[in-house]
Motif scaffolding. Structure first.
Motif, PDB file in Angstrom:
ATOM      1  N   ILE A   1     107.094  94.925 -77.455  1.00 39.60           N
ATOM      2  CA  ILE A   1     107.891  93.368 -77.421  1.00 39.60           C
ATOM      3  C   ILE A   1     108.532  93.110 -76.072  1.00 39.60           C
ATOM      4  O   ILE A   1     108.430  91.734 -75.768  1.00 39.60           O
ATOM      5  N   GLU A   2     109.021  94.177 -75.213  1.00 37.59           N
ATOM      6  CA  GLU A   2     109.579  93.649 -73.857  1.00 37.59           C
ATOM      7  C   GLU A   2     108.701  93.182 -72.997  1.00 37.59           C
ATOM      8  O   GLU A   2     109.056  92.212 -72.261  1.00 37.59           O
ATOM      9  N   ARG A   3     107.393  93.657 -73.364  1.00 39.84           N
ATOM     10  CA  ARG A   3     106.221  92.966 -72.373  1.00 39.84           C
ATOM     11  C   ARG A   3     106.320  91.713 -72.724  1.00 39.84           C
ATOM     12  O   ARG A   3     105.671  90.794 -72.137  1.00 39.84           O
ATOM     13  N   VAL A   4     106.111  91.224 -74.192  1.00 39.30           N
ATOM     14  CA  VAL A   4     105.851  89.930 -74.507  1.00 39.30           C
ATOM     15  C   VAL A   4     106.771  89.066 -73.802  1.00 39.30           C
ATOM     16  O   VAL A   4     106.319  87.793 -73.217  1.00 39.30           O
ATOM     17  N   GLY A   5     107.785  89.645 -73.448  1.00 31.55           N
ATOM     18  CA  GLY A   5     109.177  88.636 -73.061  1.00 31.55           C
ATOM     19  C   GLY A   5     108.672  88.391 -71.502  1.00 31.55           C
ATOM     20  O   GLY A   5     108.868  87.574 -71.090  1.00 31.55           O
ATOM     21  N   ASP A   6     108.105  89.552 -70.840  1.00 34.05           N
ATOM     22  CA  ASP A   6     107.428  89.166 -69.457  1.00 34.05           C
ATOM     23  C   ASP A   6     106.458  88.514 -69.312  1.00 34.05           C
ATOM     24  O   ASP A   6     106.389  87.714 -68.428  1.00 34.05           O
ATOM     25  N   HIS A   7     105.644  88.129 -70.669  1.00 30.55           N
ATOM     26  CA  HIS A   7     104.575  87.226 -70.239  1.00 30.55           C
ATOM     27  C   HIS A   7     105.376  86.066 -70.620  1.00 30.55           C
ATOM     28  O   HIS A   7     104.595  85.026 -69.917  1.00 30.55           O
ATOM     29  N   ALA A   8     106.208  85.655 -71.373  1.00 31.14           N
ATOM     30  CA  ALA A   8     106.787  84.551 -71.557  1.00 31.14           C
ATOM     31  C   ALA A   8     107.513  84.070 -70.396  1.00 31.14           C
ATOM     32  O   ALA A   8     107.251  82.816 -69.844  1.00 31.14           O
ATOM     33  N   THR A   9     108.168  85.183 -69.625  1.00 31.91           N
ATOM     34  CA  THR A   9     108.419  84.901 -68.200  1.00 31.91           C
ATOM     35  C   THR A   9     107.587  84.472 -67.273  1.00 31.91           C
ATOM     36  O   THR A   9     107.810  83.229 -66.404  1.00 31.91           O
ATOM     37  N   ASN A  10     106.531  85.106 -67.271  1.00 29.02           N
ATOM     38  CA  ASN A  10     105.341  84.719 -66.328  1.00 29.02           C
ATOM     39  C   ASN A  10     104.831  83.052 -66.689  1.00 29.02           C
ATOM     40  O   ASN A  10     104.463  82.366 -65.699  1.00 29.02           O
ATOM     41  N   ILE A  11     104.964  82.532 -67.910  1.00 28.91           N
ATOM     42  CA  ILE A  11     104.738  81.399 -68.348  1.00 28.91           C
ATOM     43  C   ILE A  11     105.453  80.503 -67.732  1.00 28.91           C
ATOM     44  O   ILE A  11     105.027  79.344 -67.258  1.00 28.91           O
ATOM     45  N   ALA A  12     106.776  80.952 -67.952  1.00 33.41           N
ATOM     46  CA  ALA A  12     107.789  80.013 -67.299  1.00 33.41           C
ATOM     47  C   ALA A  12     107.590  79.776 -65.912  1.00 33.41           C
ATOM     48  O   ALA A  12     107.962  78.889 -65.236  1.00 33.41           O
ATOM     49  N   GLU A  13     107.343  81.012 -65.029  1.00 32.31           N
ATOM     50  CA  GLU A  13     107.157  80.625 -63.689  1.00 32.31           C
ATOM     51  C   GLU A  13     105.731  79.779 -63.563  1.00 32.31           C
ATOM     52  O   GLU A  13     105.872  78.936 -62.555  1.00 32.31           O
ATOM     53  N   THR A  14     104.983  79.930 -64.390  1.00 29.57           N
ATOM     54  CA  THR A  14     103.779  79.050 -64.229  1.00 29.57           C
ATOM     55  C   THR A  14     103.986  77.500 -64.341  1.00 29.57           C
ATOM     56  O   THR A  14     103.625  76.427 -63.583  1.00 29.57           O
ATOM     57  N   VAL A  15     105.074  77.153 -65.409  1.00 28.74           N
ATOM     58  CA  VAL A  15     105.647  76.042 -65.571  1.00 28.74           C
ATOM     59  C   VAL A  15     106.231  75.321 -64.389  1.00 28.74           C
ATOM     60  O   VAL A  15     106.025  73.985 -63.946  1.00 28.74           O
ATOM     61  N   VAL A  16     106.947  76.128 -63.681  1.00 25.15           N
ATOM     62  CA  VAL A  16     107.725  75.784 -62.592  1.00 25.15           C
ATOM     63  C   VAL A  16     106.620  75.220 -61.410  1.00 25.15           C
ATOM     64  O   VAL A  16     106.729  74.377 -60.671  1.00 25.15           O
ATOM     65  N   TYR A  17     105.833  76.370 -61.091  1.00 24.77           N
ATOM     66  CA  TYR A  17     104.800  76.359 -60.036  1.00 24.77           C
ATOM     67  C   TYR A  17     104.079  74.763 -60.532  1.00 24.77           C
ATOM     68  O   TYR A  17     103.719  74.011 -59.508  1.00 24.77           O
ATOM     69  N   LEU A  18     103.738  74.530 -61.838  1.00 26.25           N
ATOM     70  CA  LEU A  18     102.789  73.543 -62.164  1.00 26.25           C
ATOM     71  C   LEU A  18     103.786  72.285 -61.754  1.00 26.25           C
ATOM     72  O   LEU A  18     103.056  71.192 -61.260  1.00 26.25           O
ATOM     73  N   ALA A  19     104.924  72.212 -62.016  1.00 25.19           N
ATOM     74  CA  ALA A  19     105.709  70.968 -61.819  1.00 25.19           C
ATOM     75  C   ALA A  19     105.941  70.691 -60.473  1.00 25.19           C
ATOM     76  O   ALA A  19     106.419  69.462 -59.988  1.00 25.19           O
ATOM     77  N   THR A  20     106.352  71.665 -59.774  1.00 29.65           N
ATOM     78  CA  THR A  20     106.842  71.724 -58.310  1.00 29.65           C
ATOM     79  C   THR A  20     105.848  72.052 -57.193  1.00 29.65           C
ATOM     80  O   THR A  20     106.200  71.705 -56.164  1.00 29.65           O
ATOM     81  N   GLY A  21     104.871  72.996 -57.307  1.00 32.16           N
ATOM     82  CA  GLY A  21     104.017  73.346 -56.654  1.00 32.16           C
ATOM     83  C   GLY A  21     104.765  74.558 -55.999  1.00 32.16           C
ATOM     84  O   GLY A  21     104.368  75.411 -55.005  1.00 32.16           O
ATOM     85  N   GLU A  22     105.880  75.016 -56.309  1.00 33.54           N
ATOM     86  CA  GLU A  22     106.744  76.268 -55.822  1.00 33.54           C
ATOM     87  C   GLU A  22     106.724  77.387 -56.583  1.00 33.54           C
ATOM     88  O   GLU A  22     106.728  77.107 -57.642  1.00 33.54           O
ATOM     89  N   SER A  23     106.848  78.432 -56.084  1.00 32.91           N
ATOM     90  CA  SER A  23     106.790  79.798 -56.719  1.00 32.91           C
ATOM     91  C   SER A  23     108.306  80.114 -56.929  1.00 32.91           C
ATOM     92  O   SER A  23     109.309  80.154 -55.984  1.00 32.91           O
ATOM     93  N   LEU A  24     108.709  80.748 -58.001  1.00 40.16           N
ATOM     94  CA  LEU A  24     109.846  81.327 -58.181  1.00 40.16           C
ATOM     95  C   LEU A  24     110.030  82.500 -57.372  1.00 40.16           C
ATOM     96  O   LEU A  24     108.882  83.359 -57.071  1.00 40.16           O
ATOM     97  N   PRO A  25     111.206  83.104 -57.065  1.00 39.78           N
ATOM     98  CA  PRO A  25     111.542  84.381 -56.375  1.00 39.78           C
ATOM     99  C   PRO A  25     110.743  85.526 -56.966  1.00 39.78           C
ATOM    100  O   PRO A  25     110.795  85.506 -58.180  1.00 39.78           O
TER     101      PRO A  25
END
Lengths: 231, 231
Positions: free
Chosen positions: B195-219
């Motif tokens: 379950i905790e890993r599911v959360g990690d993958h949700a966080t990965n997707i969040a990073e991808t959304v930011v990358y998609l919109a801004t072209g920037e990577s999160l720290p």
């Protein structure tokens, strides 16, 4: 296509190949160091494994980025396109193997002060020897585009699964024998799962080598040696 | 670029989007069903979760293949290229979430005949509620290209980590109290990690959304709520 373009494309492929080789070497070292750290509860070595991991993350991102740019720039077809897709997939698996080694290293830091159950680590060492061997073989298979070797890595994955089942039962037995073993053995359970997952990623890479050489995917069902534990 | 080409490209993007939406829906259902199966030890439902997983694998391969073909055919630049790279990344994360739900379902089948430790499952239910919420939020953030929402998913990842630490300690306590709880609780430990890993993958997707919109990577370093257990 002019010679100039062909040669630039080849250079880009070579660049990807070099980065994957670097990732493969790092992943192999991390796994080996993580297992040494676990065997001797050496937290300094464990710390070093954790410190290497970001390099693997950076390499993976670089590979993904330059792979995508190469596809957009060169519009490769068929086998050339497969080369690049394969590079993306393999780098993803190697990055995950690094994560798994890092997890083992972090567990080592957690259990270093706990009462040790020496015999509990024997099965894990056996598992990690097999996983390291699978990883080495599949990296060679990838470097040499050796489908037969990739196939034999793929066919051997069940071995690690059955061994994990045996380790699982042993660790449960140690825990039932003495509650003071529970915490230590629980962390080892997770380590054994991590090692088994390294084997899965080696198998993924084997599938990628076959896809790369033939354009075909292997059947989704893998040979399983598993009886009890879920993936 | 002619209108015809632009519109074909848009159609290809839409096709990717539809497949990702299907994957997201499947992954959400699998997680929810897997947790229901675990709570009630319903092996039929667990079996259904396992049966859905290959569909997710097929979708991921299809997304990867058509994404790569689109890049090669359309040579998109900048934000268009990011759209396609994001589709590849998100589909990889959703495929893994399906795997994790499948793992929970397989564990359910393993422990269905064992003596039950009812209070042991409470913490897991709490974890999975949070993970399901994170997954829903990040899928909405992706669908709407909502960077703020993605950011808040990303910032909340530590919550699940601290909760996993608490569940880990509770489960260890139950095991120490009574050795007959060891096998059951060990399987739950792996479920809580899933379950905790599911959360990690949700966080990965969040990073991808930011990358998609801004072209920037999160720290690379994420906000951590973790104290004890390794990833």
């Amino acid at each position: 296509m002019s010679e100039h373009i062909v040669s630039s494309f080849d250079q880009e492929l070579e660049g990807l190949g070099r980065k994957i080789a670097e990732m493969g070497g790092l992943a192999e070292h991390m796994l080996s160091d993580a297992m040494d750290a676990l065997s001797t509860l050496d937290t300094d070595l464990a710390q070093k494994v954790v410190a290497v991991d970001p390099r693997l993350d950076v390499l993976q991102r670089e590979i993904e980025e330059s792979a995508v740019l190469t596809i957009a720039r060169r519009q490769p077809m068929a086998v050339d396109l497969r080369e690049i897709v394969a590079a993306i997939r393999v780098s993803g698996d190697l990055e995950r193997i690094g994560d798994l080694a890092k997890n083992i290293a972090k567990r080592t830091m957690n259990i270093s002060t706990e009462p040790r159950v020496a015999r509990a680590a024997i099965g894990l060492r056996h598992m990690s020897d097999i996983a390291a061997h699978q990883l080495k073989d599949v990296l060679d298979a990838y470097a040499q585009r050796d489908v037969e070797r990739a196939h034999s890595v793929w066919a051997r994955d069940g071995e690690l699964d059955s061994l994990e089942d045996a380790v699982f039962r042993d660790l449960l037995t140690f825990m039932m024998e003495d509650p003071r073993n529970i915490s230590f053995c629980t962390h080892l359970l997770f380590c054994s799962k991590n090692i088994e997952r390294v084997g899965d990623h080696a198998t993924n890479i084997a599938e990628t080598v076959v896809y790369l050489a033939t354009g075909e995917s292997l059947p989704i069902e893998r040979p399983k040696g598993r009886m009890v534990a879920a993936q």
